[in-house]
Write an enzyme that holds these catalytic residues in place. Structure first.
Site, PDB file in Angstrom:
ATOM      1  CB  ALA A  48      -0.921   0.018   1.227  1.00  0.00           C
ATOM      2  NE  ARG A 107      -1.809  -4.843   3.967  1.00  0.00           N
ATOM      3  CZ  ARG A 107      -2.170  -3.567   4.000  1.00  0.00           C
ATOM      4  NH1 ARG A 107      -3.412  -3.244   4.349  1.00  0.00           N
ATOM      5  NH2 ARG A 107      -1.307  -2.612   3.711  1.00  0.00           N
ATOM      6  CB  SER A 131       8.461  11.073   8.962  1.00  0.00           C
ATOM      7  OG  SER A 131       7.370  11.925   9.271  1.00  0.00           O
ATOM      8  CE1 TYR A 141       5.560   7.416  12.154  1.00  0.00           C
ATOM      9  CE2 TYR A 141       5.341   9.805  12.260  1.00  0.00           C
ATOM     10  CZ  TYR A 141       5.536   8.646  11.522  1.00  0.00           C
ATOM     11  OH  TYR A 141       5.718   8.719  10.154  1.00  0.00           O
ATOM     12  N   PRO A 194       9.037  12.588   3.997  1.00  0.00           N
ATOM     13  CG  PRO A 194       7.802  10.904   3.020  1.00  0.00           C
ATOM     14  CD  PRO A 194       8.843  11.150   4.064  1.00  0.00           C
ATOM     15  CB  VAL A 210       2.090  11.204   2.150  1.00  0.00           C
ATOM     16  CG1 VAL A 210       1.822  10.468   0.835  1.00  0.00           C
ATOM     17  CG2 VAL A 210       3.460  11.870   2.118  1.00  0.00           C
ATOM     18  CD  GLU A 253      -3.774   0.859   3.444  1.00  0.00           C
ATOM     19  OE1 GLU A 253      -2.932   0.364   4.220  1.00  0.00           O
ATOM     20  OE2 GLU A 253      -4.469   0.175   2.678  1.00  0.00           O
ATOM     21  CG  PHE A 254       0.480   7.980   8.118  1.00  0.00           C
ATOM     22  CD1 PHE A 254       1.694   7.402   8.468  1.00  0.00           C
ATOM     23  CD2 PHE A 254       0.026   9.056   8.872  1.00  0.00           C
ATOM     24  CE1 PHE A 254       2.429   7.879   9.551  1.00  0.00           C
ATOM     25  CE2 PHE A 254       0.746   9.536   9.950  1.00  0.00           C
ATOM     26  CZ  PHE A 254       1.949   8.946  10.286  1.00  0.00           C
TER      27      PHE A 254
END
Length: 248
Positions: A11, A34, A135, A148, A178, A181, A184-185
């Site tokens: 993803a 997945r 990030s 985080y 980034p 963005v 799905e974050f």
């Protein structure tokens, strides 16, 4: 063409990077947890692909997966350490230990496990490139971002240290950091709360996963004598981690 290994390919930025590099003719090793998504992605990409389903948080699974690679896939020229997530947005005194462990194990330890497995072959060949997805949260802290932010600050520092360790062997090490963005974050951070996740991007145009894939491709395809050590990519509406201009 070079062989690229992408973690977290099912993803977001990982998937977009797979599409970008496949179109450029790279051979791709796609990893993720997945299986269905991995196989579907591998099937639709216009490139040679190999899907490995495992959890980067499990060092034994990492080792077993990489040991299972056929001989013709064992030389990894480009490692994209992309797998990562944010879990929760609570002040430090209310945070869940399970969220903290998930972020530390994925964002930092998973990156370390993959790097430790792949870097020795790059050292032996005296060539290769490792790109870590950091990030803006690795440059600045923000309210309730505590663990985080800590993991992404660690990725930022680790990338610089890796570069020092590996520069004698001609190996490039880059950090792509980034800002906002839309992937799905936020869905993952808020554990599927779609309404709360959607508010993160209200009133502005965030970056897309494809935007970051374009930046990764630029970093990866510089001439051999050129390394982009660190690049911070923000949407125009975001000036810093906490300063965002939203249209009414």
């Amino acid at each position: 063409m070079p062989t690229m290994l992408i973690t977290g390919a099912t993803a977001g930025i990982g998937e977009a990077a797979a599409e970008k590099f496949a179109a450029a003719g790279y051979r791709l090793i796609l990893t993720g947890r997945r299986r269905g998504r991995l196989d579907a992605l591998a099937a639709r990409l216009p490139a040679e692909t190999l899907a490995l389903c495992f959890d980067v948080r499990d060092p034994e699974a990492v080792r077993a997966a990489l040991d299972s690679l056929p001989a013709e896939w064992q030389q990894v020229d480009l490692l994209l350490n992309n797998a990562g997530l944010a879990a929760g947005l609570s002040p430090i005194h209310e945070g869940l230990l399970s969220d903290w462990e998930q972020m530390i194990d994925t964002n930092l330890k998973g990156l370390l496990y993959l790097t430790r497995a792949i870097a020795p072959q790059m050292v032996a060949r005296r060539s290769g490139h490792i790109i870590n997805i950091g990030s803006i949260a690795g440059k600045e802290a923000y309210l309730n971002g505590n663990v985080y932010c800590a993991t992404k600050h660690a990725v930022d520092a680790l990338t610089r240290c890796m570069r020092m360790d590996l520069v004698p062997y001609g190996i490039k090490v880059s950090n792509v950091a980034p800002g906002m963005v839309e992937t799905e974050f936020s869905q993952v951070r808020f554990k599927g709360d779609t309404a709360r996740a959607g508010k993160v991007y209200e009133g502005l145009q965030p970056l897309t996963a494809a935007d970051i894939a374009d930046v990764i491709y630029f970093v990866a395809t510089c001439p051999p004598h050129v390394t982009i050590n660190d690049i911070l990519v923000m949407p125009t509406a975001q000036a810093s981690v906490a300063v965002v201009h939203r249209q009414p």
